[in-house]
Design an enzyme around this catalytic site. Structure first.
Site, PDB file in Angstrom:
ATOM      1  N   THR A 268      89.257  71.650  23.957  1.00 43.75           N
ATOM      2  CA  THR A 268      88.674  70.703  22.999  1.00 43.75           C
ATOM      3  C   THR A 268      88.561  69.291  23.558  1.00 43.75           C
ATOM      4  O   THR A 268      88.046  68.403  22.886  1.00 43.75           O
ATOM      5  CB  THR A 268      89.511  70.669  21.703  1.00 43.75           C
ATOM      6  OG1 THR A 268      90.863  70.316  22.029  1.00 43.75           O
ATOM      7  CG2 THR A 268      89.493  72.020  21.009  1.00 43.75           C
ATOM      8  N   GLY A 269      89.030  69.066  24.780  1.00 47.00           N
ATOM      9  CA  GLY A 269      88.922  67.749  25.401  1.00 47.00           C
ATOM     10  C   GLY A 269      87.580  67.551  26.094  1.00 47.00           C
ATOM     11  O   GLY A 269      86.771  68.483  26.199  1.00 47.00           O
TER      12      GLY A 269
ATOM     13  N   ARG B 168      97.519  71.931  17.136  1.00 44.89           N
ATOM     14  CA  ARG B 168      96.739  71.188  16.132  1.00 44.89           C
ATOM     15  C   ARG B 168      95.250  71.510  16.208  1.00 44.89           C
ATOM     16  O   ARG B 168      94.505  71.252  15.249  1.00 44.89           O
ATOM     17  CB  ARG B 168      96.966  69.688  16.271  1.00 44.89           C
ATOM     18  CG  ARG B 168      96.444  69.068  17.530  1.00 44.89           C
ATOM     19  CD  ARG B 168      96.678  67.558  17.545  1.00 44.89           C
ATOM     20  NE  ARG B 168      96.217  66.943  18.778  1.00 44.89           N
ATOM     21  CZ  ARG B 168      96.940  66.815  19.864  1.00 44.89           C
ATOM     22  NH1 ARG B 168      98.198  67.260  19.890  1.00 44.89           N
ATOM     23  NH2 ARG B 168      96.454  66.240  20.958  1.00 44.89           N
ATOM     24  N   SER B 169      94.806  72.055  17.343  1.00 47.07           N
ATOM     25  CA  SER B 169      93.390  72.436  17.470  1.00 47.07           C
ATOM     26  C   SER B 169      93.159  73.919  17.229  1.00 47.07           C
ATOM     27  O   SER B 169      92.000  74.358  17.149  1.00 47.07           O
ATOM     28  CB  SER B 169      92.869  72.074  18.869  1.00 47.07           C
ATOM     29  OG  SER B 169      92.886  70.680  19.079  1.00 47.07           O
TER      30      SER B 169
ATOM     31  N   CYS C  91      88.809  62.500  39.970  1.00 48.77           N
ATOM     32  CA  CYS C  91      87.359  62.353  39.864  1.00 48.77           C
ATOM     33  C   CYS C  91      86.785  61.384  40.897  1.00 48.77           C
ATOM     34  O   CYS C  91      85.761  61.658  41.533  1.00 48.77           O
ATOM     35  CB  CYS C  91      86.970  61.917  38.462  1.00 48.77           C
ATOM     36  SG  CYS C  91      87.953  60.544  37.817  1.00 48.77           S
TER      37      CYS C  91
ATOM     38  N   GLY D  21      86.753  58.579  31.786  1.00 48.87           N
ATOM     39  CA  GLY D  21      87.872  58.947  32.640  1.00 48.87           C
ATOM     40  C   GLY D  21      89.206  58.814  31.932  1.00 48.87           C
ATOM     41  O   GLY D  21      90.211  59.389  32.365  1.00 48.87           O
TER      42      GLY D  21
ATOM     43  N   LYS E 191      96.202  57.714  44.403  1.00 54.48           N
ATOM     44  CA  LYS E 191      95.601  59.050  44.414  1.00 54.48           C
ATOM     45  C   LYS E 191      94.433  59.119  45.393  1.00 54.48           C
ATOM     46  O   LYS E 191      94.283  60.099  46.142  1.00 54.48           O
ATOM     47  CB  LYS E 191      95.101  59.426  43.013  1.00 54.48           C
ATOM     48  CG  LYS E 191      96.177  59.690  41.987  1.00 54.48           C
ATOM     49  CD  LYS E 191      95.530  59.895  40.616  1.00 54.48           C
ATOM     50  CE  LYS E 191      96.532  59.904  39.491  1.00 54.48           C
ATOM     51  NZ  LYS E 191      95.883  59.981  38.164  1.00 54.48           N
TER      52      LYS E 191
ATOM     53  N   ARG F  66      88.165  49.738  35.734  1.00 59.36           N
ATOM     54  CA  ARG F  66      87.552  50.349  34.559  1.00 59.36           C
ATOM     55  C   ARG F  66      86.432  49.434  34.070  1.00 59.36           C
ATOM     56  O   ARG F  66      86.625  48.220  33.948  1.00 59.36           O
ATOM     57  CB  ARG F  66      88.588  50.534  33.453  1.00 59.36           C
ATOM     58  CG  ARG F  66      88.099  51.373  32.291  1.00 59.36           C
ATOM     59  CD  ARG F  66      87.988  52.836  32.644  1.00 59.36           C
ATOM     60  NE  ARG F  66      89.284  53.481  32.793  1.00 59.36           N
ATOM     61  CZ  ARG F  66      89.451  54.696  33.296  1.00 59.36           C
ATOM     62  NH1 ARG F  66      88.395  55.399  33.709  1.00 59.36           N
ATOM     63  NH2 ARG F  66      90.667  55.228  33.414  1.00 59.36           N
TER      64      ARG F  66
ATOM     65  N   HIS G  90      81.009  57.486  37.215  1.00 61.27           N
ATOM     66  CA  HIS G  90      81.763  56.579  38.075  1.00 61.27           C
ATOM     67  C   HIS G  90      80.881  56.127  39.233  1.00 61.27           C
ATOM     68  O   HIS G  90      80.108  56.916  39.796  1.00 61.27           O
ATOM     69  CB  HIS G  90      82.986  57.278  38.671  1.00 61.27           C
ATOM     70  CG  HIS G  90      84.086  57.558  37.692  1.00 61.27           C
ATOM     71  ND1 HIS G  90      84.057  57.148  36.375  1.00 61.27           N
ATOM     72  CD2 HIS G  90      85.270  58.225  37.854  1.00 61.27           C
ATOM     73  CE1 HIS G  90      85.170  57.544  35.776  1.00 61.27           C
ATOM     74  NE2 HIS G  90      85.915  58.197  36.646  1.00 61.27           N
TER      75      HIS G  90
ATOM     76  N   ASN H 153      81.425  61.780  36.255  1.00 59.68           N
ATOM     77  CA  ASN H 153      82.837  62.084  36.465  1.00 59.68           C
ATOM     78  C   ASN H 153      83.320  63.276  35.652  1.00 59.68           C
ATOM     79  O   ASN H 153      84.325  63.915  36.012  1.00 59.68           O
ATOM     80  CB  ASN H 153      83.704  60.869  36.125  1.00 59.68           C
ATOM     81  CG  ASN H 153      83.480  60.363  34.716  1.00 59.68           C
ATOM     82  OD1 ASN H 153      82.386  59.878  34.390  1.00 59.68           O
ATOM     83  ND2 ASN H 153      84.484  60.459  33.870  1.00 59.68           N
TER      84      ASN H 153
END
Length: 337
Positions: A11-12, A39-40, A131, A162, A215, A236, A243, A316
């Site tokens: 669900t994301g 919850r989903s 990403c 992101g 990273k 950001r 991106h 991304n």
């Protein structure tokens, strides 16, 4: 042969994109399962143009019989459930940060190091890189092969997606509030993101860099070449999806901009759009929903020996996350399981 596939975090933002891309690319799946938090559970999520899947509770799900798991639920959840899925016999392609630097887990971008997939048998897990790293190494690979990269200095311009749906919502709400003369407190980001840029992604580390910058350093070394030096500044920006990166390279051998464009254009997954005129370059807005890594503004940097600069843009949520994971799965079934 059809495979049974589970998508964790369905669900994301990234999970929904994974489901969409599986359908778009006709991945040979006999069964696709959507998993998320309790919850989903019970909600519905789309699969392709007309398909609908009922979301199941990840914590209660038995992975026995699942062949491939595409996972993007957050690092803490992955730490618990990715090993559980692997123990049940699935190969987990994990989009979180948790497994990327584990020496027994391959970190894979198929256009760059598909051969590393063979190392999945150690833990049953393959890691999807960050990403911002993915799009950069896809573009850097042909240049490294042609002229050897000594040093990379990269500044990123990373969209709010992101940071998940909450990041996108914060940009939207702060933008709307600006026009009615209201001020909304920053919640997802450390400062207001509307009409602003924030040089801070993830937590700060002891040396002053952020974890997002770290990273990019360690993942580029693991994927492309441990000898490459990388310095990153991650920012950001008030963009919903896509991106962008300004990348400066110091090469071991000369490579003029014309040859650089040629080797970039020959690299799978790269599209060169580089005309020296108004609009002769690519921006994040234009690549939303696109699969490629777009390269523009290729030019010589005369301030260092064998210097070269690039502008790199990609969606991304697709190549930076979901598409790369599905491409790993495609390579996996072609020659490794």
């Amino acid at each position: 042969m059809g495979y049974r596939v589970a998508v964790v975090g369905a669900t994301g933002n990234v999970g929904r994109e994974m489901l969409q891309i599986l359908a778009e690319r006709n991945f040979p799946a006999d069964d696709v399962v959507a998993l998320a938090s309790a919850r989903s559970a019970g909600k519905q999520t789309s699969f392709g143009e007309n398909g609908v899947l009922k979301v199941q509770d990840l914590a209660k799900f038995d992975f026995k019989g699942i062949d491939i798991v595409l996972s993007s639920p957050g690092a803490k959840v992955s730490a618990e459930h990715s090993p559980r899925a692997a123990k049940a016999g699935a190969v987990v392609i994990d989009n979180t940060s948790y497994w990327r630097m584990d020496p027994d887990v391959p970190l894979v971008v198929p256009e760059v190091n598909a051969h590393a997939i063979a190392g999945y048998k150690g833990r049953g897990i393959i890691a999807n890189p960050n990403c911002s790293t993915i799009q950069m190494v896809v573009a850097l690979k042909p240049i490294h092969e042609a002229a050897g990269i000594k040093r990379v200095v990269v500044s990123t311009y990373q969209s709010t997606s992101g940071a998940g749906k909450e990041g996108m919502d914060e940009l939207l709400n702060q933008t709307k509030s600006f026009f009615v003369n209201q001020t909304l407190e920053a919640k997802k980001f450390t400062k207001g993101i509307a009409f602003n840029v924030i040089p801070h992604i993830d937590v700060f580390m002891d040396d002053g860099s952020t974890k997002e910058e770290w990273k990019m350093v360690v993942e580029t070394k693991k994927i492309l070449d441990p000898k490459i030096k990388v310095h990153a500044t991650c920012v950001r920006v008030p963009v919903f999806i896509g991106h962008a990166e300004a990348v400066n390279l110091e090469l071991e051998r000369p490579l003029d901009e014309h040859e650089a464009r040629r080797v970039l254009a020959a690299q799978p997954g790269v599209l060169v759009v580089d005309r020296r005129e108004n609009g002769g370059y690519v921006t994040p807005q234009e690549v939303t929903g696109q699969d490629g890594v777009f390269v523009s503004r290729v030019r010589t940097d005369p301030t260092v020996d064998n210097g070269l600069s690039l502008w790199i843009v990609s969606d991304n949520l697709r190549k930076g996350a979901a598409l790369n994971a599905v491409q790993i799965a495609e390579e996996l079934i072609r020659g490794y399981i």
